[in-house]
Scaffold this motif. Structure first.
Motif, PDB file in Angstrom:
ATOM      1  N   GLY A  29       9.705  55.388  49.299  1.00  0.00           N
ATOM      2  CA  GLY A  29       9.327  54.433  48.271  1.00  0.00           C
ATOM      3  C   GLY A  29      10.478  53.914  47.435  1.00  0.00           C
ATOM      4  O   GLY A  29      10.271  53.343  46.379  1.00  0.00           O
ATOM      5  N   GLU A  30      11.746  54.114  47.891  1.00  0.00           N
ATOM      6  CA  GLU A  30      12.854  53.588  47.127  1.00  0.00           C
ATOM      7  C   GLU A  30      12.856  52.061  47.233  1.00  0.00           C
ATOM      8  O   GLU A  30      12.476  51.491  48.239  1.00  0.00           O
ATOM      9  N   PRO A  31      13.255  51.350  46.171  1.00  0.00           N
ATOM     10  CA  PRO A  31      13.298  49.899  46.244  1.00  0.00           C
ATOM     11  C   PRO A  31      14.258  49.431  47.331  1.00  0.00           C
ATOM     12  O   PRO A  31      15.309  50.025  47.561  1.00  0.00           O
ATOM     13  N   LEU A  32      13.882  48.360  48.012  1.00  0.00           N
ATOM     14  CA  LEU A  32      14.727  47.796  49.047  1.00  0.00           C
ATOM     15  C   LEU A  32      15.987  47.177  48.444  1.00  0.00           C
ATOM     16  O   LEU A  32      17.047  47.188  49.054  1.00  0.00           O
ATOM     17  N   TYR A  33      15.860  46.619  47.230  1.00  0.00           N
ATOM     18  CA  TYR A  33      16.983  45.977  46.563  1.00  0.00           C
ATOM     19  C   TYR A  33      17.442  46.830  45.386  1.00  0.00           C
ATOM     20  O   TYR A  33      16.641  47.364  44.639  1.00  0.00           O
ATOM     21  N   THR A  34      18.748  46.935  45.212  1.00  0.00           N
ATOM     22  CA  THR A  34      19.295  47.688  44.085  1.00  0.00           C
ATOM     23  C   THR A  34      19.206  46.837  42.826  1.00  0.00           C
ATOM     24  O   THR A  34      19.766  45.740  42.771  1.00  0.00           O
ATOM     25  N   VAL A 293      11.034  32.224  42.730  1.00  0.00           N
ATOM     26  CA  VAL A 293      11.636  33.552  42.625  1.00  0.00           C
ATOM     27  C   VAL A 293      11.653  34.153  44.022  1.00  0.00           C
ATOM     28  O   VAL A 293      10.606  34.299  44.656  1.00  0.00           O
ATOM     29  N   THR A 294      12.829  34.509  44.520  1.00  0.00           N
ATOM     30  CA  THR A 294      12.959  35.032  45.869  1.00  0.00           C
ATOM     31  C   THR A 294      12.635  36.528  45.890  1.00  0.00           C
ATOM     32  O   THR A 294      12.490  37.169  44.853  1.00  0.00           O
ATOM     33  N   ASP A 295      12.552  37.093  47.085  1.00  0.00           N
ATOM     34  CA  ASP A 295      12.207  38.504  47.205  1.00  0.00           C
ATOM     35  C   ASP A 295      13.283  39.432  46.668  1.00  0.00           C
ATOM     36  O   ASP A 295      12.992  40.572  46.313  1.00  0.00           O
ATOM     37  N   ASP A 296      14.528  38.975  46.607  1.00  0.00           N
ATOM     38  CA  ASP A 296      15.565  39.791  45.987  1.00  0.00           C
ATOM     39  C   ASP A 296      15.767  39.420  44.519  1.00  0.00           C
ATOM     40  O   ASP A 296      16.745  39.807  43.898  1.00  0.00           O
ATOM     41  N   SER A 297      14.819  38.657  43.958  1.00  0.00           N
ATOM     42  CA  SER A 297      14.768  38.321  42.522  1.00  0.00           C
ATOM     43  C   SER A 297      15.875  37.394  42.059  1.00  0.00           C
ATOM     44  O   SER A 297      16.335  37.471  40.924  1.00  0.00           O
ATOM     45  N   ARG A 298      16.295  36.491  42.924  1.00  0.00           N
ATOM     46  CA  ARG A 298      17.068  35.351  42.455  1.00  0.00           C
ATOM     47  C   ARG A 298      16.081  34.284  41.974  1.00  0.00           C
ATOM     48  O   ARG A 298      14.992  34.149  42.538  1.00  0.00           O
ATOM     49  N   ASN A 313      20.061  31.380  39.462  1.00  0.00           N
ATOM     50  CA  ASN A 313      20.434  32.463  38.562  1.00  0.00           C
ATOM     51  C   ASN A 313      20.320  33.787  39.304  1.00  0.00           C
ATOM     52  O   ASN A 313      19.242  34.130  39.806  1.00  0.00           O
ATOM     53  N   ASP A 314      21.439  34.531  39.364  1.00  0.00           N
ATOM     54  CA  ASP A 314      21.494  35.817  40.053  1.00  0.00           C
ATOM     55  C   ASP A 314      21.563  36.995  39.091  1.00  0.00           C
ATOM     56  O   ASP A 314      21.774  38.135  39.517  1.00  0.00           O
ATOM     57  N   ASP A 315      21.381  36.756  37.794  1.00  0.00           N
ATOM     58  CA  ASP A 315      21.561  37.814  36.798  1.00  0.00           C
ATOM     59  C   ASP A 315      20.510  38.910  36.894  1.00  0.00           C
ATOM     60  O   ASP A 315      20.724  40.022  36.391  1.00  0.00           O
ATOM     61  N   LEU A 316      19.371  38.613  37.507  1.00  0.00           N
ATOM     62  CA  LEU A 316      18.256  39.565  37.558  1.00  0.00           C
ATOM     63  C   LEU A 316      17.985  40.050  38.976  1.00  0.00           C
ATOM     64  O   LEU A 316      16.896  40.556  39.274  1.00  0.00           O
ATOM     65  N   THR A 317      18.981  39.940  39.848  1.00  0.00           N
ATOM     66  CA  THR A 317      18.807  40.320  41.241  1.00  0.00           C
ATOM     67  C   THR A 317      18.336  41.765  41.367  1.00  0.00           C
ATOM     68  O   THR A 317      18.858  42.666  40.697  1.00  0.00           O
TER      69      THR A 317
END
Length: 388
Positions: A29-34, A293-298, A313-317
């Motif tokens: 269950g670890e997140p796919l994106y850091t 909003v993309t799946d990696d939160s861009r 905006n990539d600040d919340l990736t």
């Protein structure tokens, strides 16, 4: 987000977290994106809490997508155990509450004197907006996660087995149903249909968008938005879990997981433009800008006519952002740590932030003008005003 395996008649859910993807390297269950750490921002907007309250037990362990709904001056919200409440949107005063005998699993829709919602057991329920009394109850083919969608005569319900059912809005009687072919493995969730008077646009776990005739349920045209690729079933996930966005001039914008963002001509499905982009979220259109909003939160702003990028905006990736909402010139998104973020819609810069609740935010904020209603995972419901 959870992956779900279908086999008829058995459906097996794999995993229990709502913000983890099931992959070979994330079996625990670890997140796919850091998640990107939050940096200090030059805040030019403030978020002030007007009122807050608790909505029962919140989204539950399964993190059901219980997005509240606002109709006029009343806000409606629910918890996963079946508590439904109506609140004065300005003051937070509780106007009524009712406890259903079915666990709620879908977002809410509120229109024309009714509140519509779906249950884990496949119930579709219509409540009276004035007092919360049950008006009718119908059955879908399986669990309902997508908020039921009304037009003038019908209530369109999409269930997790890939079936779309049209119910009479006044009685709950079934008018027609359409069945899709779900793949062996799907994301935990279903697309939310978009319905107007003549047709319904519905996206499915096989990556296909289908336009249905609302008189009969027959398909009029279909478009393959995402094409499964890769060796494993996880690699081949291509679900359309967002809601198609329809504009008044007849353009249709559709997102897909592991696929594309497509702009289509709504009458025939003709492709206008496309971008390689993975998103589980419903896009947002304001003026000539399309926000995604993309799946990696861009967070992206695109020119709605051409698909060209205006800003990114990539600040919340990696922070597992919600779908975007709009409040008085700002985009509003929540994240997995319970922060609410404001971005300048024209420039894409972060202009405000506050923490709503440590349990996290996974459903889209509801906005009206400069007012934001946010439901956190544990049931904390916060109403905030944006200024200046």
């Amino acid at each position: 987000m959870i992956a779900t395996r279908f086999s008829r008649p058995l459906r097996l859910t794999l995993g229990a977290g709502a913000i983890a993807l099931l992959t070979g390297c994330a079996s625990k269950g670890e997140p796919l994106y850091t998640p990107k750490p939050l940096a200090d921002i030059d805040a030019t907007s403030t978020l002030d809490t007007r009122w807050d309250t608790g909505i029962g037990d919140g989204l539950g362990r399964a993190r059901y997508p219980l997005t509240p709904a606002r109709d006029g001056d009343t806000l409606f919200a629910a918890d996963a155990r079946g508590l439904v409440v109506a609140l004065d949107a300005d003051s937070g005063k509780r106007e009524w509450e009712t406890r259903l005998d079915s666990p709620v699993s879908s977002g809410l829709s509120a229109v024309a004197g009714h509140v519509y919602l779906g249950s884990k057991n496949g119930d579709v329920i219509a409540l009276n907006q004035d007092d919360g009394s049950e008006q009718w109850r119908a059955r879908a083919s399986s669990e309902v996660l997508a908020a039921p969608q009304p037009n003038r005569d019908l209530l369109i319900v999409q269930s997790t087995d890939g079936q779309v059912t049209a119910l009479d809005r006044q009685t709950g009687d079934t008018r027609w149903s359409y069945e899709s072919n779900p793949p062996a493995l799907t994301l935990r969730g279903t697309g939310t249909p978009q319905t107007i008077e003549p047709v319904t646009f519905a996206g499915f776990a096989n990556g296909r968008l289908v336009t249905l005739d609302n008189r009969t349920g027959d398909p009029l045209w279909q478009q393959q938005v995402a094409i499964p690729q890769g060796r494993t079933e996880v690699d081949r996930l291509v679900d359309l879990t967002g809601q198609p966005l329809l504009t008044p001039d007849g353009r249709l914008y559709v997102t897909s997981y592991n696929g594309r963002l497509m702009a289509l001509e709504a009458t025939r499905g003709q492709l206008l433009w496309e971008r390689e982009l993975s998103s589980r979220h419903t896009p947002l259109m304001v003026g000539d800008y399309l926000f995604v909003v993309t799946d990696d939160s861009r967070v992206l702003a695109l020119d709605a006519q051409s698909g060209n990028e205006v800003w990114q905006n990539d600040d919340l990736t990696g922070r597992w952002l919600t779908a975007p909402a709009f409040a008085d010139g700002r985009l509003v998104v929540g994240d997995f740590e319970g922060y609410l973020h404001l971005l300048d819609a024209r420039k894409g810069e972060l202009v405000g932030r506050t923490r709503v609740d440590r349990s996290g935010i996974s459903v889209t904020p509801v906005t009206e003008g400069s007012t934001i209603h946010v439901l956190a995972n544990d049931g904390t419901l916060d109403t905030l005003d944006v200024s200046p």
